[in-house]
Design an enzyme around this catalytic site. Structure first.
Site, PDB file in Angstrom:
ATOM      1  N   ASP A 140      12.384 -19.787 -29.571  1.00 46.36           N
ATOM      2  CA  ASP A 140      12.360 -20.359 -30.925  1.00 46.36           C
ATOM      3  C   ASP A 140      13.338 -21.506 -31.103  1.00 46.36           C
ATOM      4  O   ASP A 140      13.293 -22.209 -32.098  1.00 46.36           O
ATOM      5  CB  ASP A 140      12.685 -19.254 -31.936  1.00 46.36           C
ATOM      6  CG  ASP A 140      11.607 -18.194 -31.916  1.00 46.36           C
ATOM      7  OD1 ASP A 140      11.916 -17.037 -31.587  1.00 46.36           O
ATOM      8  OD2 ASP A 140      10.445 -18.552 -32.167  1.00 46.36           O
TER       9      ASP A 140
ATOM     10  N   HIS B 150      18.246 -12.282 -27.453  1.00 47.49           N
ATOM     11  CA  HIS B 150      16.934 -11.650 -27.291  1.00 47.49           C
ATOM     12  C   HIS B 150      17.154 -10.204 -26.895  1.00 47.49           C
ATOM     13  O   HIS B 150      18.095  -9.886 -26.166  1.00 47.49           O
ATOM     14  CB  HIS B 150      16.138 -12.362 -26.185  1.00 47.49           C
ATOM     15  CG  HIS B 150      14.676 -12.066 -26.248  1.00 47.49           C
ATOM     16  ND1 HIS B 150      14.135 -10.924 -25.711  1.00 47.49           N
ATOM     17  CD2 HIS B 150      13.656 -12.737 -26.825  1.00 47.49           C
ATOM     18  CE1 HIS B 150      12.841 -10.912 -25.936  1.00 47.49           C
ATOM     19  NE2 HIS B 150      12.512 -11.993 -26.613  1.00 47.49           N
TER      20      HIS B 150
HETATM   21  C1  SDX Z   1      11.358 -13.460 -30.729  1.00 47.38           C
HETATM   22  O1  SDX Z   1      10.835  -9.058 -28.653  1.00 47.38           O
HETATM   23  C2  SDX Z   1      10.305 -10.173 -28.326  1.00 47.38           C
HETATM   24  O2  SDX Z   1       9.756 -10.340 -27.251  1.00 47.38           O
HETATM   25  C3  SDX Z   1      10.355 -11.257 -29.388  1.00 47.38           C
HETATM   26  C4  SDX Z   1       9.822 -12.619 -28.971  1.00 47.38           C
HETATM   27  C5  SDX Z   1       8.353 -12.571 -28.720  1.00 47.38           C
HETATM   28  O3  SDX Z   1       7.876 -13.455 -27.999  1.00 47.38           O
HETATM   29  O4  SDX Z   1       7.672 -11.701 -29.298  1.00 47.38           O
HETATM   30  O5  SDX Z   1      10.501 -13.073 -27.809  1.00 47.38           O
HETATM   31  C6  SDX Z   1      10.044 -13.622 -30.085  1.00 47.38           C
HETATM   32  O6  SDX Z   1      11.425 -12.743 -31.692  1.00 47.38           O
HETATM   33  C7  SDX Z   1      12.568 -14.127 -30.112  1.00 47.38           C
HETATM   34  C8  SDX Z   1      13.895 -13.740 -30.855  1.00 47.38           C
HETATM   35  C9  SDX Z   1      13.977 -14.641 -32.096  1.00 47.38           C
HETATM   36  N1  SDX Z   1      15.129 -14.169 -32.977  1.00 47.38           N
HETATM   37  C10 SDX Z   1      16.187 -14.964 -33.142  1.00 47.38           C
HETATM   38  O7  SDX Z   1      16.410 -15.999 -32.507  1.00 47.38           O
HETATM   39  C11 SDX Z   1      17.129 -14.460 -34.243  1.00 47.38           C
HETATM   40  C12 SDX Z   1      18.579 -14.516 -33.726  1.00 47.38           C
HETATM   41  N2  SDX Z   1      18.693 -13.464 -32.673  1.00 47.38           N
HETATM   42  C13 SDX Z   1      19.221 -12.186 -33.087  1.00 47.38           C
HETATM   43  O8  SDX Z   1      18.828 -11.781 -34.369  1.00 47.38           O
HETATM   44  C14 SDX Z   1      19.114 -11.133 -31.981  1.00 47.38           C
HETATM   45  O9  SDX Z   1      19.534 -11.726 -30.833  1.00 47.38           O
HETATM   46  C15 SDX Z   1      17.792 -10.466 -31.702  1.00 47.38           C
HETATM   47  C16 SDX Z   1      17.203  -9.852 -32.927  1.00 47.38           C
HETATM   48  C17 SDX Z   1      16.814 -11.438 -31.130  1.00 47.38           C
HETATM   49  C18 SDX Z   1      18.053  -9.357 -30.672  1.00 47.38           C
HETATM   50  O10 SDX Z   1      18.775  -8.415 -31.306  1.00 47.38           O
HETATM   51  P1  SDX Z   1      19.253  -7.086 -30.515  1.00 47.38           P
HETATM   52  O11 SDX Z   1      18.646  -6.955 -29.185  1.00 47.38           O
HETATM   53  O12 SDX Z   1      19.107  -5.953 -31.447  1.00 47.38           O
HETATM   54  O13 SDX Z   1      20.701  -7.439 -30.180  1.00 47.38           O
HETATM   55  P2  SDX Z   1      21.883  -7.127 -31.133  1.00 47.38           P
HETATM   56  O14 SDX Z   1      21.486  -7.585 -32.511  1.00 47.38           O
HETATM   57  O15 SDX Z   1      22.289  -5.727 -30.918  1.00 47.38           O
HETATM   58  O16 SDX Z   1      22.984  -8.127 -30.593  1.00 47.38           O
HETATM   59  C19 SDX Z   1      23.821  -7.734 -29.526  1.00 47.38           C
HETATM   60  C20 SDX Z   1      25.151  -8.383 -29.860  1.00 47.38           C
HETATM   61  C21 SDX Z   1      25.634  -8.056 -31.266  1.00 47.38           C
HETATM   62  O17 SDX Z   1      27.046  -8.106 -31.241  1.00 47.38           O
HETATM   63  P3  SDX Z   1      27.815  -6.652 -31.189  1.00 47.38           P
HETATM   64  O18 SDX Z   1      27.395  -5.907 -32.436  1.00 47.38           O
HETATM   65  O19 SDX Z   1      27.368  -5.966 -29.918  1.00 47.38           O
HETATM   66  O20 SDX Z   1      29.291  -7.040 -31.195  1.00 47.38           O
HETATM   67  O21 SDX Z   1      25.006  -9.820 -29.850  1.00 47.38           O
HETATM   68  C22 SDX Z   1      25.248 -10.358 -31.139  1.00 47.38           C
HETATM   69  C23 SDX Z   1      25.188  -9.209 -32.127  1.00 47.38           C
HETATM   70  O22 SDX Z   1      26.066  -9.449 -33.221  1.00 47.38           O
HETATM   71  N3  SDX Z   1      24.174 -11.311 -31.397  1.00 47.38           N
HETATM   72  C24 SDX Z   1      24.355 -12.500 -31.932  1.00 47.38           C
HETATM   73  C25 SDX Z   1      23.075 -13.090 -31.925  1.00 47.38           C
HETATM   74  N4  SDX Z   1      22.184 -12.225 -31.416  1.00 47.38           N
HETATM   75  C26 SDX Z   1      22.869 -11.119 -31.093  1.00 47.38           C
HETATM   76  N5  SDX Z   1      25.452 -13.117 -32.413  1.00 47.38           N
HETATM   77  C27 SDX Z   1      25.258 -14.370 -32.895  1.00 47.38           C
HETATM   78  N6  SDX Z   1      24.069 -15.027 -32.930  1.00 47.38           N
HETATM   79  C28 SDX Z   1      22.959 -14.398 -32.449  1.00 47.38           C
HETATM   80  N7  SDX Z   1      21.794 -15.016 -32.478  1.00 47.38           N
END
Ligand code: SDX
Length: 436
Positions: free
Chosen positions: A371, A313
């Site tokens: 989710d 998140h």
């Molecule tokens: C919702 O914003 C909100 O409030 C949203 C929400 C709401 O109520 O409105 O809470 C609802 O959207 C919840 C989130 C649902 N999305 C998912 O579950 C999809 C999977 N999650 C990822 O896509 C990700 O975690 C995000 C999009 C939710 C957050 O992305 P960020 O903050 O941009 O974080 P990032 O992508 O920069 O990740 C940081 C690191 C990265 O590694 P590095 O590049 O630093 O080495 O963590 C890794 C990412 O690769 N990472 C994951 C991961 N999420 C982040 N690796 C594996 N699996 C994951 N799910």
């Protein structure tokens, strides 16, 4: 940039750039991080700040929802989400998010009556559904039909009229369940079921989804309570991507129906509200506990675009407090429906256990988010995965409407218009075709 706190009542941050030192006002809220007001930065320095994804940017001042991502705290107008999930209901929570206070019994009855009395749609709007293919994604239908509301309700599109804003807000909250239920009925080829004012909001929604004309359909009150709690958990969440979309669309003066349609479009993405559908599809793809290590390895592989859907998140770097309530609701629903050995739940529980003990996920603070368990619960209730995000949109309409009203009423609000760091060609002369 060095942040110096001076002791005078007015705090400032000092920025030195191009040998010039600037004092930037620091503003504090009631709780949470203070902000550095950079609204005059370009005028003073001819420089922009740069923050793609807005990880360090406050886009507005709000009194609606507070999140502490490190502590895993979520407050709706100051009330903890788990207390509201336990003691409140969705209509009362909607009243709280929009007005700022919990209603008295009289206020509650009037608001509930106002919502339930406007749950029907203009009969001609039903024609829109037949223009879609039966296999159209419900979110495509929601985008189209909600946007079309602005063509039917001209008497509530003047955003400068507080009464019209209230009427539009009430219409959106009241009609979202009807539209979502119709999208579901259309997808399964069953006749639409009209809303009923003798049922409460969530019971009426489930009745519209699962009743058929051939027999009486009684909604299980345990399932209705679970549905209502799921709506409470999804109602608002500060300045997330879809809420920011609604605010940005609203800042141009667009009508509320068009703004909410834009929010629905943004929520559809798998990184945002589409994650519940994506999380269930991922659990289905993993299929068995034995295959979990393979997918954990893929999630860690930077060359593999695969991510564990339902994990991570932008704000929560601790357990999403909604996920805890969602997990409990998931078990309640499965017990009520007598679903003991859902293989997908077994995979989900084992995946969560492994992920929470894996160094990669611990280091990157990737916890299950709301989710992760919502998909399993909604599937057990009887919804197809394609309906999951439509249910999220139904609930989030309350937050979108509350935030949209707050923005319109904010005297400092202006049209949102970010700038950029330009790295394209500098000026060059046109080259005629024969010279290329
Ligand atoms: C919702 O914003 C909100 O409030 C949203 C929400 C709401 O109520 O409105 O809470 C609802 O959207 C919840 C989130 C649902 N999305 C998912 O579950 C999809 C999977 N999650 C990822 O896509 C990700 O975690 C995000 C999009 C939710 C957050 O992305 P960020 O903050 O941009 O974080 P990032 O992508 O920069 O990740 C940081 C690191 C990265 O590694 P590095 O590049 O630093 O080495 O963590 C890794 C990412 O690769 N990472 C994951 C991961 N999420 C982040 N690796 C594996 N699996 C994951 N799910």
């Amino acid at each position: 940039m060095s942040i110096e706190r001076d002791n005078r009542p007015k705090r400032t941050a000092t920025l030195t750039t191009n040998d010039q030192t600037h004092a930037l006002p620091v503003m504090s809220g009631s709780v949470g991080p203070s902000v550095i007001d950079i609204s005059n930065l370009y005028g003073e320095t001819h420089q922009f700040t740069y923050d793609p994804g807005f990880t360090s940017t406050a886009s507005c001042e709000s009194k609606i929802t507070y999140i502490d991502g490190e502590a895993g705290i979520l407050l709706y107008r100051g009330y903890p989400i788990d207390e509201l999930a336990e003691h409140s209901n969705f209509i009362e929570t909607a009243y709280l998010l929009i007005t700022g206070e919990l209603p008295t019994q009289t206020e509650y009855d009037e608001f509930n009556h106002a919502i339930m009395d406007h749950s029907m749609m203009h009969e001609q709007l039903l024609e829109f559904f037949s223009g879609f293919r039966r296999d159209a994604h419900p979110m495509a239908i929601m985008c189209g039909v909600v946007g079309a509301l602005s063509a039917f309700y001209h008497d509530s599109t003047d955003i400068n009229d507080a009464h019209q804003r209230f009427v539009a807000s009430r219409r959106l909250i009241a009609k979202m369940p009807t539209i979502a239920a119709m999208a579901y009925k259309y997808s399964v080829g069953q006749p639409f079921v009209y809303p009923r004012n003798d049922l409460d909001y969530s019971t009426d929604f489930l009745h519209m989804c699962f009743a058929v004309p051939t027999q009486e359909y009684k909604v299980d009150p345990i399932i209705a309570r679970a549905m209502d709690r799921i709506f409470i958990l999804h109602a608002d969440h500060e300045q997330n991507a879809s809420t920011s979309t609604v605010r940005l669309a609203g800042s141009s003066g667009a009508n509320p129906f068009a703004c909410v349609a834009a929010g629905i479009a943004c929520l559809w993405g798998p990184a945002h509200g589409g994650a519940n559908e994506a999380a269930l599809n991922m659990l289905r793809e993993i299929g068995s506990i034995e295959r979990i290590p393979e997918f954990i390895a893929r999630a860690k592989d930077h060359d593999d675009p695969f991510r564990l859907m339902g994990f991570g998140h932008r704000v929560y770097k601790n357990y999403d407090p909604r996920a805890r309530v969602m997990q409990q609701t998931c078990h309640e629903v499965l017990n009520e429906l007598g679903i003991e050995d859902d293989p997908m739940l077994d995979v989900a529980m084992e995946l969560e256990r492994i992920a929470l003990s894996d160094d990669y996920f611990i280091e990157k603070k990737l916890y299950p988010n709301i989710d992760f368990y919502s998909g399993i619960t909604l599937k057990a209730i009887g919804f197809p995965t394609t309906m999951f995000t439509a249910l999220f949109a139904l609930a989030r309409t309350v937050g979108w409407v509350a935030q949209w009203n707050e923005m319109i009423e904010d005297p400092s609000q202006r049209i949102g218009r970010p700038r950029q760091l330009y790295s394209g060609y500098t000026e060059r002369d046109y080259v005629s075709l024969k010279s290329r």
